[in-house]
Structure formats: C-alpha cells, structure tokens
Enzyme design. Structure first.
Site, PDB file in Angstrom:
ATOM      1  N   ARG A  37       0.820  -1.281  -0.263  1.00  0.00           N
ATOM      2  CA  ARG A  37       0.114  -0.071  -0.109  1.00  0.00           C
ATOM      3  C   ARG A  37       0.937   1.125  -0.001  1.00  0.00           C
ATOM      4  NH1 ARG A  37      -3.113  -1.556   5.642  1.00  0.00           N
ATOM      5  NH2 ARG A  37      -0.854  -2.160   5.609  1.00  0.00           N
ATOM      6  N   ASP A  63      -3.521  -2.872  -1.989  1.00  0.00           N
ATOM      7  CA  ASP A  63      -3.978  -3.734  -0.959  1.00  0.00           C
ATOM      8  C   ASP A  63      -4.648  -4.890  -1.673  1.00  0.00           C
ATOM      9  OD1 ASP A  63      -5.101  -4.548   1.378  1.00  0.00           O
ATOM     10  OD2 ASP A  63      -6.125  -1.623   2.050  1.00  0.00           O
ATOM     11  N   SER A 143       3.398 -19.309   9.424  1.00  0.00           N
ATOM     12  CA  SER A 143       4.046 -18.993  10.733  1.00  0.00           C
ATOM     13  C   SER A 143       4.624 -19.462  11.594  1.00  0.00           C
ATOM     14  CB  SER A 143       3.444 -17.079  11.139  1.00  0.00           C
ATOM     15  OG  SER A 143       4.177 -16.766  12.262  1.00  0.00           O
ATOM     16  N   TYR A 156      -3.913 -14.521  15.579  1.00  0.00           N
ATOM     17  CA  TYR A 156      -3.252 -13.796  13.789  1.00  0.00           C
ATOM     18  C   TYR A 156      -2.661 -15.906  13.554  1.00  0.00           C
ATOM     19  CZ  TYR A 156       1.940 -13.210  11.833  1.00  0.00           C
ATOM     20  OH  TYR A 156       2.216 -13.533  11.445  1.00  0.00           O
ATOM     21  N   VAL A 189      11.342 -12.531  13.428  1.00  0.00           N
ATOM     22  CA  VAL A 189      12.270 -12.031  13.183  1.00  0.00           C
ATOM     23  C   VAL A 189      11.924  -9.986  12.937  1.00  0.00           C
ATOM     24  CG1 VAL A 189      12.673 -11.513  10.507  1.00  0.00           C
ATOM     25  CG2 VAL A 189      10.868 -13.470  11.323  1.00  0.00           C
TER      26      VAL A 189
END
Ligand code: NDP
Ligand code: 8X3
Length: 264
Positions: A37, A63, A143, A156, A189
């Site tokens: 974006r 987006d 992740s 998440y 990270v």
C-alpha cells in the site's frame, strides 16, 4: 539464474521480509513486481534495485484485501509482464496480542482479510495464468504461529494455521499440473511486525532485545532457496527460528535462568 521472462510478484515489499526478498531476487537478476500500500516506499526500492542490479522492476500500489484492485492491477500489466512464474504471498500482519475476548471487531476483520483472504485472492487471481502457461510457483509466508498456539495469538495464529492449510490443500488441487506450492514459516524476525501489532515502538524494541532475532534476509534466503530449485523439486515447508527461539512459544533471553521465557 532466472529466464528473462521470469516475473516475480511480491506482496508486502515495502518493508521487512518482503523487501529483503525483493533485494535477493533482484541480486539474481529476476524481473520483479513489488506491491504494497505504501507506494512511496516501493518507488524508492524500485529505483535502488534498478540502479544496483540493472534489472526491471514494477512498483505497484496494491491493497490485497481488495479483489477488484488485484484484478485491475493484473489486467493492466503490460503484456511483457504477464508471464508471472513465482508469486510470493508475503503481506500480512497481527494487530494486538490481547486475549480474544478483548479484541476489536475491526482487528479481527483486518487480520483475516489480509492474511487469509488477501493471500487467497492473490492466488486465485494468478493461478489460472500459471495453469495456462504450465508453469508457476506459489510461496506463502506462514509463521511458527501457524504451527503452534500462544497467549494472545488467537486471530493471528488462526490465520497462519489457515495459510498452512491452504498451502497443503492447493498442492493437492493442483495435481496434474507442474505448479509448486511452498510455505516458509518464520519465528521471530526483527521487522516492523511487532510495531504494527502493538502500535508501541518501545514494546516492539523490547521484544527483540536480549536475544539475537532473525533478520529479514534470513527468511528471504529460504524463499529464494525454494524458488531456485529445479522444476521437479517442490520444497514443501521450511520453518526457521532464531537459535535462541528454542520452540515456537519460547525464547531464551540474556538473564533467563530457567529454560527460556514465554514468547510474548
Ligand atoms: P512488516 O510489518 O515489516 O511488513 C509487512 C508488509 O505487509 C508491509 O510491506 C506491508 O505493506 C504489507 N501489508 C500489510 N497489509 C497489507 C495489505 N492490506 N495489502 C498489501 N500489503 C500489505 O512485517 P514482516 O516483514 O515481518 O511481515 C511479512 C510477513 O511475514 C507477514 O505475513 C507476517 O505475518 C510474516 N511473519 C513475520 C514474522 C516476524 O516475526 N516478523 C514471523 C513470522 C511470519 P504496506 O503497509 O505498505 O501495505
Ligand atoms: C510472527 C511470529 O512469534 O512473533 O509470525 O508471533 S511471532
């Protein structure tokens, strides 16, 4: 290393892991479409990559929550940029690590719309072309949160578990095609990720303190590793953690006396 028509679009290239992927692909001579974006950051990155590596780069505001915008961007690509061979689905975020019962509905929506629906939208929009050209690779940034559970992880974690599921299911749905699907699952990270999550720079800095976290380049190397394998090799999944992240939910920091501390 890559053919001249090799075109690699990256989502979330304005920061962190996506930006590092762009730099490492550029160093190998790939033609890149970098999206996010914050287009001002993309423009700067594109200029640097073009000047440093003498490659072609398209910087495009996008987006990924907006399917109409994705299709418009793809439709409007110049003809010599349509042969996309590697999609890196990297854009993503967490918003807060509060217990689920305290979350704002808008945070639930944004995280799901970006990490899950955005990744699905990008993939849905680009896969038909890959199938038609009989060539392609989708590399999803998952992740360790998609392989475990932690306090405040709720939405998440759910989205990254979804990324893992989508990666495995896609590979099955693509049976009979040469298209590869891979997941890279990083641990902690040091990027803008925690600052975005907490909107609190001091808290984010403290999270990466007293151990040696991964840096974006550490993950970009795995992304490139997947992408440069010969066509008959599909790297299914790579999980990468800092040496001091002893488990997805455990980081041992300087001064910890017992076996590490909790992740967050
Ligand atoms: P950063 O915050 O540094 O970068 C996130 C990137 O995602 C930015 O370029 C941002 O660009 C982009 N982005 C966010 N929302 C959108 C959107 N709606 N449309 C397009 N782009 C968007 O974080 P990281 O580099 O760490 O995160 C990259 C990926 O790695 C994410 O999927 C994250 O979940 C994952 N990850 C990160 C870990 C970490 O510890 N840092 C660990 C494991 C996985 P812009 O705001 O300009 O749109
Ligand atoms: C982010 C991983 O462990 O920082 O994907 O929440 S963690």
């Amino acid at each position: 290393m890559f053919g001249v028509l090799s075109v690699k679009p990256l989502t979330g290239a304005s920061s962190g892991i996506g930006k590092a992927c762009a730099e490492q692909f550029a160093a190998l001579g790939a033609r890149l479409i970098i999206t996010a974006r914050r287009v001002d950051r993309l423009t700067d990155l594109a200029e640097t990559l073009k000047a440093t590596y003498k490659i072609e780069v398209l910087a495009i505001e996008l987006d990924i929550q907006d399917y109409a915008m994705i299709n418009k961007v793809i439709d409007e690509l110049p003809d010599n940029w349509k042969n996309i061979d590697t999609l890196v689905n990297n854009a993503g975020l967490a918003l807060s690590s509060d217990p689920f019962q305290k979350l704002e509905l808008s945070a639930i929506d944004t995280v799901i719309d970006t990490n899950v629906k955005g990744l699905l939208y990008m993939t849905r929009a680009l896969l038909p072309g890959m199938i038609e050209r009989n060539s392609g690779h989708v590399i999803n940034i998952g992740s360790t949160a998609g392989h475990s559970y932690y306090a405040g992880g709720n939405v998440y974690c759910a989205t990254k578990h979804a990324v893992k599921a989508v990666t495995h299911c896609l590979r099955i749905d693509l049976a009979g095609t040469p298209i590869r699907v891979s997941e890279i699952a990083p641990g902690a990270v040091k990027t803008e990720f925690s600052e975005v999550r907490w909107q609190d720079k001091a808290r984010a800095d403290a999270f990466y303190d007293k151990f040696t976290p991964l840096l974006p380049d550490d993950i970009a190397r795995s992304v490139v590793f997947c992408a440069i394998q010969p066509p008959h090799v599909n790297v299914v999944e790579i999980m990468v953690m800092a040496t001091e992240q002893n488990a997805p939910t455990m980081i041992t920091r300087i001064g910890d006396t017992a076996q590490g501390g909790l992740l967050r």
